[in-house]
Write an enzyme that holds these catalytic residues in place. Structure first.
Site, mmCIF file in Angstrom:
data_model
loop_
_atom_site.group_PDB
_atom_site.id
_atom_site.type_symbol
_atom_site.label_atom_id
_atom_site.label_comp_id
_atom_site.label_asym_id
_atom_site.label_seq_id
_atom_site.Cartn_x
_atom_site.Cartn_y
_atom_site.Cartn_z
ATOM 1 N N LYS A 108 0.867 -1.185 0.000
ATOM 2 C CA LYS A 108 0.000 0.000 0.000
ATOM 3 C C LYS A 108 0.898 1.227 0.000
ATOM 4 C CE LYS A 108 -4.456 1.054 0.248
ATOM 5 N NZ LYS A 108 -5.556 0.298 -0.377
HETATM 6 P P1 NAD Z 1 -13.063 7.887 -2.754
HETATM 7 O O1 NAD Z 1 -12.081 8.917 -2.396
HETATM 8 O O2 NAD Z 1 -13.473 7.747 -4.175
HETATM 9 O O3 NAD Z 1 -14.400 8.042 -1.901
HETATM 10 C C1 NAD Z 1 -14.431 8.169 -0.515
HETATM 11 C C2 NAD Z 1 -15.803 8.709 -0.141
HETATM 12 O O4 NAD Z 1 -15.915 8.718 1.276
HETATM 13 C C3 NAD Z 1 -16.087 10.143 -0.589
HETATM 14 O O5 NAD Z 1 -17.428 10.238 -1.007
HETATM 15 C C4 NAD Z 1 -15.893 10.972 0.676
HETATM 16 O O6 NAD Z 1 -16.658 12.159 0.672
HETATM 17 C C5 NAD Z 1 -16.399 9.995 1.701
HETATM 18 N N1 NAD Z 1 -15.898 10.244 3.052
HETATM 19 C C6 NAD Z 1 -14.658 10.601 3.470
HETATM 20 N N2 NAD Z 1 -14.638 10.736 4.801
HETATM 21 C C7 NAD Z 1 -15.878 10.442 5.232
HETATM 22 C C8 NAD Z 1 -16.509 10.403 6.498
HETATM 23 N N3 NAD Z 1 -15.829 10.693 7.601
HETATM 24 N N4 NAD Z 1 -17.805 10.052 6.565
HETATM 25 C C9 NAD Z 1 -18.496 9.748 5.456
HETATM 26 N N5 NAD Z 1 -17.980 9.779 4.239
HETATM 27 C C10 NAD Z 1 -16.685 10.114 4.125
HETATM 28 O O7 NAD Z 1 -12.436 6.496 -2.204
HETATM 29 P P2 NAD Z 1 -12.806 5.027 -2.643
HETATM 30 O O8 NAD Z 1 -11.835 4.583 -3.676
HETATM 31 O O9 NAD Z 1 -14.259 4.936 -2.889
HETATM 32 O O10 NAD Z 1 -12.434 4.209 -1.332
HETATM 33 C C11 NAD Z 1 -13.311 4.094 -0.226
HETATM 34 C C12 NAD Z 1 -12.882 2.962 0.676
HETATM 35 O O11 NAD Z 1 -12.856 1.749 -0.066
HETATM 36 C C13 NAD Z 1 -11.472 3.084 1.284
HETATM 37 O O12 NAD Z 1 -11.468 2.485 2.549
HETATM 38 C C14 NAD Z 1 -10.612 2.273 0.343
HETATM 39 O O13 NAD Z 1 -9.418 1.816 0.935
HETATM 40 C C15 NAD Z 1 -11.567 1.138 0.034
HETATM 41 N N6 NAD Z 1 -11.272 0.411 -1.194
HETATM 42 C C16 NAD Z 1 -11.215 1.054 -2.369
HETATM 43 C C17 NAD Z 1 -10.972 0.324 -3.526
HETATM 44 C C18 NAD Z 1 -10.978 0.963 -4.890
HETATM 45 O O14 NAD Z 1 -10.903 0.232 -5.881
HETATM 46 N N7 NAD Z 1 -11.101 2.260 -5.007
HETATM 47 C C19 NAD Z 1 -10.760 -1.064 -3.455
HETATM 48 C C20 NAD Z 1 -10.850 -1.684 -2.212
HETATM 49 C C21 NAD Z 1 -11.102 -0.930 -1.085
#
Ligand code: NAD
Length: 424
Positions: A108
């Site tokens: 990561k």
């Molecule tokens: P992103 O940046 O696209 O979206 C994150 C979202 O969460 C945004 O809408 C933001 O406004 C919201 N957010 C941030 N802080 C917040 C809070 N305190 N309360 C409520 N909402 C909040 O990120 P993403 O890629 O969607 O990733 C989200 C999660 O999924 C992370 O934990 C990431 O590690 C995990 N993840 C992502 C992927 C991927 O392919 N993008 C894969 C596996 C896991």
């Protein structure tokens, strides 16, 4: 601290696993090895801001384990990124890749920055500087980064461009150094939606096993790449999305929302709060604003944390009323919350299984780059369904056979695969 707590959950399956393979010594050794990352890189990134000032940012790339193949894992930009968090997420990637059966290890990366405070030009310079600093440690056979929180195809396109510039090579296979590229830049069809699609596949399988009937009510915290795409797929499958939120707050309606309409509104307003209003008329029958805390405590069938880690903890776990939690964010539950919710009988579908669609399609993107192929979105989703259904069914079988929860069963399946390779 986060790593310690996450690893503690993993340690809970050690004795059980020993009894399954009947070899205490090598299991002890393997768990000892997995408690440490193989390499932890910390870099300082000077950025000349548009106002002429130099600001130094901290960056990380943590390579946890590569027994099963090259390291793989996203890069996040966030003001509170720290070594402990990145190490935890790298460890979870090792487990996730093993669980889903792709020949990859875990890593990561991250930069401690709030990207909203940078101009696009500054963001590009910072992203390129990060690649220059970790260049020696990445590549299709070494470590393959991808997007994560606050990083996207645009950022990954800058990164691969910088990587290829330094490499000074025309070898198309080098494009496999990063996944999550834009489709026109040899990224994969379906990658942006992959994690959400994976969540849908896993949830549908779970619902079927439990014999649950739709419509089921759903609350999604986090309306970014993962939360939005998953909400879109669940809406199409007949789930009722009664609450959605982003970092600025949430919206609630017993009637349910269409994620696509909410996304249109969010794009216009910059947030989803108030997105139940039609023009200037906010009809309370259409919805109301709720806070992120309230959303977590709603009486819903399925709660889906899709934002950041540790948002359900010992302070609020008791107040959670959902019957099922689908962990789309990485590590959304603290160890204490996990225990409290398990005792309450909440079914928890763990992150390493629920959000593994992203890394699986990243693997498909690598394969396409390495073999100079282009797969259609239909083929991508078909293959994804095969991988995730197989992983889910294997986890379910372990859970039933050993009478353990889904997280422990997922750990057992993953460690089984790593152990096999370690013991070769
Ligand atoms: P992103 O940046 O696209 O979206 C994150 C979202 O969460 C945004 O809408 C933001 O406004 C919201 N957010 C941030 N802080 C917040 C809070 N305190 N309360 C409520 N909402 C909040 O990120 P993403 O890629 O969607 O990733 C989200 C999660 O999924 C992370 O934990 C990431 O590690 C995990 N993840 C992502 C992927 C991927 O392919 N993008 C894969 C596996 C896991």
């Amino acid at each position: 601290m986060i790593f310690e707590n996450t690893f503690k959950k993993f340690l809970e399956v050690k004795e059980l696993f020993k009894s399954l393979v009947n070899d205490d010594k090598s299991v002890e050794d393997l768990f000892k090895i997995l408690e440490k990352s193989q390499r932890e890189i910390k870099v300082y990134l000077p950025l000349k801001k548009e106002n002429g000032e130099i600001e130094i940012f901290e960056g990380f790339r943590i390579q946890h384990n590569n027994f099963l193949g090259p390291y793989k894992g996203g890069i996040r930009y966030f003001s509170e990124v720290n070594e402990d968090e990145i190490k935890t997420l790298a460890f979870l990637m090792t487990i996730k890749c093993a669980l889903v059966g792709v020949p990859l290890g875990g890593a990561k990366g991250g930069i401690r920055v709030d990207p909203k405070n940078l101009s696009e030009k500054e963001l590009e310079s910072l992203s390129r500087e990060y690649v220059r600093k970790i260049y020696d440690f990445i590549g299709p056979n070494k470590d393959i980064p991808a997007p994560d929180v606050n990083t996207n195809t645009k950022i990954i396109d800058w990164m691969i461009d910088e990587y290829l510039k330094i490499s000074d090579s025309k070898d198309i296979k080098l494009k496999a150094t990063f996944t999550g590229k834009s489709v026109k830049n040899d990224g994969s069809e379906g990658r942006e939606e992959a994690t959400g699609k994976g969540g849908e596949i896993i949830l549908e399988r779970f619902i079927k096993k439990m014999n649950l009937q739709k419509p089921l009510t759903v609350a999604v915290q986090g309306f970014g790449n993962v939360g939005y795409n998953l909400a879109k797929f669940l809406y199409q499958k007949g789930y009722k999305l009664i609450a959605l939120s982003d970092s600025k707050g949430g919206i609630y309606s017993q009637e349910g929302f269409s994620p696509e309409l909410v996304m249109e509104c969010k794009k216009e307003k910059g947030m989803i709060s108030g997105c139940y209003c039609v023009g200037s008329i906010c009809d309370s029958r259409l919805g109301s604003d709720i806070s992120n805390e309230e959303l977590l405590e709603l009486d819903v069938d399925i709660l889906i944390p899709s934002a950041l880690e540790n948002i359900i903890n010992k302070k609020n776990a008791d107040k959670v009323k959902a019957k099922i939690i689908l962990e789309m964010a990485n590590n959304p539950l603290t160890e204490e919350a996990d225990e409290i919710l398990n005792k309450k009988g909440v079914a928890i579908i763990p992150d390493i299984l629920a959000n593994s669609g992203g890394v699986t399609v990243s693997y498909f993107e690598m394969l396409q780059n390495l073999n100079n192929e282009k797969w259609s979105k239909e083929k991508i989703f078909e293959e994804l369904e095969k991988y995730l259904s197989k992983a889910f069914d294997e986890v379910w079988e372990i859970k039933e056979k050993l009478n353990i929860d889904l997280r422990k069963a997922s750990f057992i399946l993953a460690i089984k695969r790593i152990y096999k390779k370690y013991n070769l």
